[in-house]
Design a protein around this motif. Structure first.
Motif, short mmCIF file in Angstrom:
data_model
loop_
_atom_site.label_atom_id
_atom_site.label_comp_id
_atom_site.label_asym_id
_atom_site.label_seq_id
_atom_site.Cartn_x
_atom_site.Cartn_y
_atom_site.Cartn_z
N ASP A 55 82.45 53.30 30.53
CA ASP A 55 81.96 54.07 31.67
C ASP A 55 81.44 53.08 32.72
O ASP A 55 80.34 52.54 32.58
N LEU A 56 82.24 52.87 33.74
CA LEU A 56 81.89 51.94 34.82
C LEU A 56 81.53 52.66 36.11
O LEU A 56 80.93 52.05 37.00
N THR A 57 81.87 53.94 36.21
CA THR A 57 81.63 54.68 37.45
C THR A 57 81.05 56.06 37.22
O THR A 57 80.86 56.82 38.18
N GLY A 58 80.76 56.42 35.98
CA GLY A 58 80.29 57.76 35.67
C GLY A 58 78.78 57.85 35.51
O GLY A 58 78.03 56.97 35.95
N ALA A 61 77.01 54.77 33.82
CA ALA A 61 77.54 53.46 34.21
C ALA A 61 76.48 52.38 34.27
O ALA A 61 76.79 51.20 34.16
N ASP A 62 75.20 52.78 34.46
CA ASP A 62 74.15 51.76 34.55
C ASP A 62 74.08 50.91 33.29
O ASP A 62 73.92 49.70 33.35
N THR A 65 78.20 49.49 32.14
CA THR A 65 78.75 48.27 32.73
C THR A 65 78.34 47.02 31.97
O THR A 65 79.21 46.22 31.57
N GLN A 94 90.07 50.59 29.97
CA GLN A 94 89.97 51.20 31.30
C GLN A 94 88.66 51.97 31.42
O GLN A 94 88.06 52.39 30.41
N ASP A 95 88.24 52.16 32.66
CA ASP A 95 87.10 53.02 32.98
C ASP A 95 87.53 54.47 32.82
O ASP A 95 88.58 54.88 33.32
N ALA A 97 85.01 56.92 33.36
CA ALA A 97 84.04 57.61 34.22
C ALA A 97 83.26 58.71 33.50
O ALA A 97 82.82 59.67 34.12
N TYR A 98 83.10 58.57 32.19
CA TYR A 98 82.32 59.52 31.38
C TYR A 98 82.92 60.93 31.42
O TYR A 98 82.20 61.92 31.33
#
Length: 410
Positions: A55-58, A61-62, A65, A94-95, A97-98
């Motif tokens: 999860d890099l953008t969901g 992500a905090d 990452t 891959q990401d 995004a949750y």
């Protein structure tokens, strides 16, 4: 005569080219291949493929990452140190995004098209949604979710947990709270509340925690979900204040937890916040600043010890920016190292690299040493919760400091 000169000129050119090729090793070497990290295929055989979703953008992500960077860094470090049995590791990731549907799509792609032999997952919702496929595909799977529903091999034979379950974490935190209440000379029993991520992750340990609390004479804890994307948690904290809670257990990631702690200070709310795994980290201190002082955390992965030192030294050497979240970076590194330990032992034992063989290896190889990041990780044919104990920490002078020895839920 002209044809002879042309023939001698061509011969000289061919000899010069032959000498040049010999000097360069005879032929051009193909470039290394890989899904983002460490690819090539040395003499030991083709790359060993490992799947992962991050999860890099969901919504998480905090912490997702720095966790992902720890996983990627371990693969790079392992490859730089010879790989496994002379073979390189290839991380295909891959990401997602949750988003559960995206996790399912990527899992299927990595298993059926890319041929990964093991998988590193992330969230509770997606890991629980995938458990049937994981079992059918016989893919050893280590997730960043520690939901207790994933620890029983009779139900989820290919899922492995490398930390105490969320349920055990909450019970350990409650044990500490009850002892803390007595140590402060308080009479009766305290009141508990949950401030949670509004997701399967947030709710995962609540039933077991509530059963433990009520069995010890504590009133049923108040459950308060934290809305996704909230910028002010004062309404939720007001509920907690009106309930009269003394200890608030945070089953959430760092950003919303830090927001809650800062809002509580502004509200004048006098409670003891206790973070479970995903907010008991350096990022919480960075975000909450001075308001984080005194927060207590259940910390399964310590950024101390030799195992953590190797990970953090490598990150510094390579200039990897993980936002200062040492324990989360180390957590990702450690989880990946355990998956790879199963691969390495399987090959060392002369077995074919299949999901079934790696699963059996993990169940029978005995304690896996994490260099002091956790207690040794031990799986068996009847229990896939590899660690049962952790230490409680408190934020003191801007750092997490251990305040107990190892505590188990039992």
């Amino acid at each position: 005569m002209r044809n002879e000169r042309r023939w001698f000129s061509m011969l000289a050119l061919m000899l010069a080219l032959a000498l040049l090729l010999a000097a360069c090793g005879g032929q051009q070497q193909p470039p290394a291949t890989g899904g983002g990290t460490g690819g090539g295929a040395p003499s030991g055989g083709p790359p060993i493929k490992i799947g992962a979703i991050f999860d890099l953008t969901g919504a998480t992500a905090d912490v997702g990452t720095p966790y992902s960077k720890g996983q990627i860094a371990f693969i790079e470090w392992k490859n730089a140190n010879g790989g496994v049995a002379g073979r390189q590791l290839q991380l295909i990731s891959q990401d997602y995004a949750y988003e559960v549907p995206r996790a399912e799509e990527l899992y299927t792609q990595f298993v059926t098209q890319d041929g990964v032999v093991v998988f590193s997952g992330w969230g509770t919702g997606d890991t629980e949604a995938l458990k049937g496929k994981i079992t059918a595909d016989k893919i050893p799977f280590i997730s960043a979710s520690y939901s207790a529903t994933l620890a029983n091999p009779a139900e989820t034979p290919y899922n492995f947990l490398v930390a105490p379950t969320y349920s055990d974490q909450l019970i350990i935190a409650m044990k500490w709270a009850l002892d803390d209440w007595k140590a402060k000379g308080k009479s009766g029993v305290p009141k508990f509340a949950y401030l949670i991520n509004d997701s399967p992750f947030g709710r995962s340990p609540l039933a077991d925690g509530t059963a433990f609390a009520t069995a010890n004479g504590v009133e049923t804890p108040l459950e308060v979900p934290s809305p996704r994307g909230a910028t002010d948690l004062t309404p939720q904290l007001t509920q907690i204040r009106d309930f009269g809670a003394n200890y608030v257990f945070l089953q959430n990631v760092s950003s919303p937890a830090a927001l809650a702690i800062k809002n509580a200070k502004s509200l004048g709310l006098d409670v003891q916040f206790v973070c479970l795994n995903w907010c008991a980290n350096e990022l919480l201190i960075k975000l909450a600043g001075q308001d984080a002082e005194g927060v207590v955390g259940a910390v399964p992965f310590s950024p101390e010890g030799e195992g953590a030192k190797v990970a953090l030294d490598f990150a510094r050497e390579k200039g990897i920016d993980y936002g200062g979240a040492d324990s989360t970076f180390v957590q990702g590194w450690t989880a990946m190292s355990i998956l790879v330990a199963g691969i390495e032992r399987t090959l060392k034992d002369g077995k074919e690299l299949t999901g079934e063989n790696i699963k059996t290896t993990l169940e029978t190889m005995g304690p896996i040493d994490t260099g002091g990041v956790t207690l040794p990780v031990v799986f068996s044919t009847t229990d896939h919760a590899g660690v049962k104990s952790l230490r409680m920490f408190r934020v003191q002078n801007g750092k997490w400091v251990a305040i107990t020895d190892f505590i188990s839920a039992k």
